[in-house]
Enzyme design. Structure first.
Site, PDB file in Angstrom:
ATOM      1  N   LYS A 126     -11.086  11.724 -10.456  1.00 58.98           N
ATOM      2  CA  LYS A 126     -10.164  11.502  -9.334  1.00 58.98           C
ATOM      3  C   LYS A 126      -9.219  12.681  -9.240  1.00 58.98           C
ATOM      4  O   LYS A 126      -8.909  13.311 -10.244  1.00 58.98           O
ATOM      5  CB  LYS A 126      -9.347  10.229  -9.568  1.00 58.98           C
ATOM      6  CG  LYS A 126      -8.740   9.655  -8.316  1.00 58.98           C
ATOM      7  CD  LYS A 126      -9.765   8.829  -7.585  1.00 58.98           C
ATOM      8  CE  LYS A 126      -9.206   8.111  -6.399  1.00 58.98           C
ATOM      9  NZ  LYS A 126     -10.087   7.018  -5.983  1.00 58.98           N
TER      10      LYS A 126
HETATM   11  N1  GLU Z   1     -12.017   7.084  -2.937  1.00 57.06           N
HETATM   12  C1  GLU Z   1     -13.071   6.121  -2.929  1.00 57.06           C
HETATM   13  C2  GLU Z   1     -12.940   5.181  -4.106  1.00 57.06           C
HETATM   14  O1  GLU Z   1     -11.877   4.997  -4.650  1.00 57.06           O
HETATM   15  C3  GLU Z   1     -14.440   6.754  -2.797  1.00 57.06           C
HETATM   16  C4  GLU Z   1     -14.842   7.662  -3.905  1.00 57.06           C
HETATM   17  C5  GLU Z   1     -16.153   8.406  -3.640  1.00 57.06           C
HETATM   18  O2  GLU Z   1     -16.818   8.135  -2.668  1.00 57.06           O
HETATM   19  O3  GLU Z   1     -16.456   9.282  -4.462  1.00 57.06           O
HETATM   20  O4  GLU Z   1     -13.873   4.539  -4.477  1.00 57.06           O
END
Ligand code: GLU
Length: 436
Positions: A126
């Site tokens: 993240k």
């Molecule tokens: N931000 C989204 C989540 O928290 C998507 C993450 C992604 O598609 O890599 O799942």
């Protein structure tokens, strides 16, 4: 009731005292409490426990950006790669004034567990940048995004770490990241990010994928509890990418959506809100305020109204020891990451709320991100129906796997999802062994 203190210190063996609200709402501690509980139940090997408890890599960058008025600002950004055991790191990037390293750490770990729950070949990562995107121009956001990407260039890549949108980032942000990365590589590399515009290698269906996943698991929960969509009321907190599509798809499937909350206010109508019209309203005006099809409502009170399905789809820590007791929903479907604290979990369990935990409920986004990554690498793009059908299949299978695990091991749904995920990641971690 006096909530049991969460096992925040886990294997460090420190005595648990009831945590303060600040500790309770620390996302990293919230994640660690659930991880420790699941690891204990799994009787996880202590070495694997230590490996999976900490992120593999944490990068902090300070990024200079020339603002529109010619001054220079320096922004702090993070990228945390929690695990790459099952595949490349995967996870969104968020822009917000209150982003912290602990938050990004927790979100990276949740990505690891989320990808494992839906059984896609990614680890967890993240990113976050401390900034106030609402008060920045497109030009400033573009320069920030490009410099953030350049600072992380050696750590990103289709086989290394693949970012995606999250709070306050979108398809345009992903296009800038893709372009910046591609300029450094000397060739266009579409599979370095997901959630891109369809014209640049994005997947059809990705934009509404998280909401579609939320709608699918809500349908499954109803089926499990012998309920009918047409007699089911819904309240959704958040009307951004996740909340809006969740509300719209459920409304289209015949659910009665009676409340919508946003960061700056809420709407309520006991007879049901026409979500089609509300989507149009918000798209045109950028706010839900002033919509005639429902009355204004207190945004905090909205969460505790009597309702069948409550869907927090905004941010962390909206259900805590302060309000969990007052919740009146039968089903909680977590569209957001980490909306419920570990202490609130215990209160909801005592109340008998059926919880579809975040790492299952909102996994539709990353599942379609996986489809996007696959399509980019094949150079062959699927019809929207194909994407949606594959997504529904993954969500239904994952829902069933978690429910079955919960029944078999006599644990609640959240613990079941964590145990299933940790077991899968522990397996590959052991299989790969420790490189020395
Ligand atoms: N931000 C989204 C989540 O928290 C998507 C993450 C992604 O598609 O890599 O799942």
């Amino acid at each position: 009731m006096v909530p049991k203190a969460a096992a925040i210190e886990g294997i460090t063996g420190r005595v648990n005292a009831a945590p303060s609200l600040e500790q309770e709402t620390n996302p990293w501690q919230a994640q660690a409490a659930r991880f420790d509980e699941a690891a204990t139940k799994l009787n996880l090997d202590k070495g694997i426990w230590k490996i999976l408890r900490e992120p593999t890599r944490e990068i902090i960058v300070h990024i200079p950006v020339t603002m529109d008025d010619g001054t220079v600002e320096v922004f702090t950004g993070y990228r945390v790669q929690h695990s790459i055991s099952r595949g490349p790191g995967k996870g969104g990037i968020r822009y917000a004034p209150d982003v912290s390293l602990d938050e990004v750490r927790a979100l990276a770990s949740w990505m690891t567990w989320k990808c494992a729950v839906v059984n896609i070949p990614f680890g967890g990562a993240k990113g976050g940048v401390i900034c106030d995107p609402k008060n920045m121009s497109q030009g400033e956001l573009e320069r920030l995004t490009r410099r953030y990407t350049a600072s992380l260039i050696e750590f990103l890549g289709p086989e290394k770490d693949v970012p995606a949108p999250d709070m306050n980032t979108n398809e345009q942000t992903m296009a800038w990241i893709m372009d910046t990365y591609s300029m450094h590589m000397g060739q266009t590399v579409t599979s370095v990010v997901t959630g891109k515009p369809v014209s640049l290698g994005g997947s059809r269906g990705r934009r509404e994928a998280t909401g579609r996943g939320v709608a699918t698991v809500t349908d499954q929960a109803l089926k499990f509890l012998n309920m009918n969509a047409s007699e089911t009321t819904v309240i959704v907190q958040g009307f951004g990418n996740v909340g809006m599509h969740s509300a719209r798809l459920l409304w289209e499937r015949g659910y009665k959506v009676i409340g919508i909350g946003e960061y700056d206010g809420a709407l309520y109508n006991a007879d049901g809100i026409d979500i089609g019209e509300l989507v149009e309203w918000k798209t045109r005006r950028g706010t839900i305020h002033g919509f005639a099809g429902a009355g204004p409502f207190d945004k905090d009170e909205l969460l505790t109204q009597p309702v069948d399905v409550l869907i927090p789809a905004a941010t962390e820590n909206v259900i805590t020891s302060r309000n969990a007791e007052r919740l009146q929903c039968r089903i909680l479907v977590e569209g957001a990451n980490g909306p419920t604290t570990a202490i609130a979990d215990e209160i909801l369990a005592d109340k008998g709320v059926f919880v579809v935990p975040d790492i299952l409920a909102n996994a539709g986004g990353v599942t379609t991100s996986y489809f996007e990554w696959v399509q980019d690498r094949m150079g062959y793009f699927w019809a929207e129906d194909d994407v949606n059908q594959r997504l529904e299949r993954v969500m239904i299978e994952s829902f069933d796997a978690v429910l079955q695990y919960a029944v078999q091991h006599n644990v609640n749904n959240r613990l079941a999802a964590y145990m299933l995920a940790i077991d899968r990641v522990a397996f590959t971690t052991k299989q790969r062994g420790i490189y020395a």
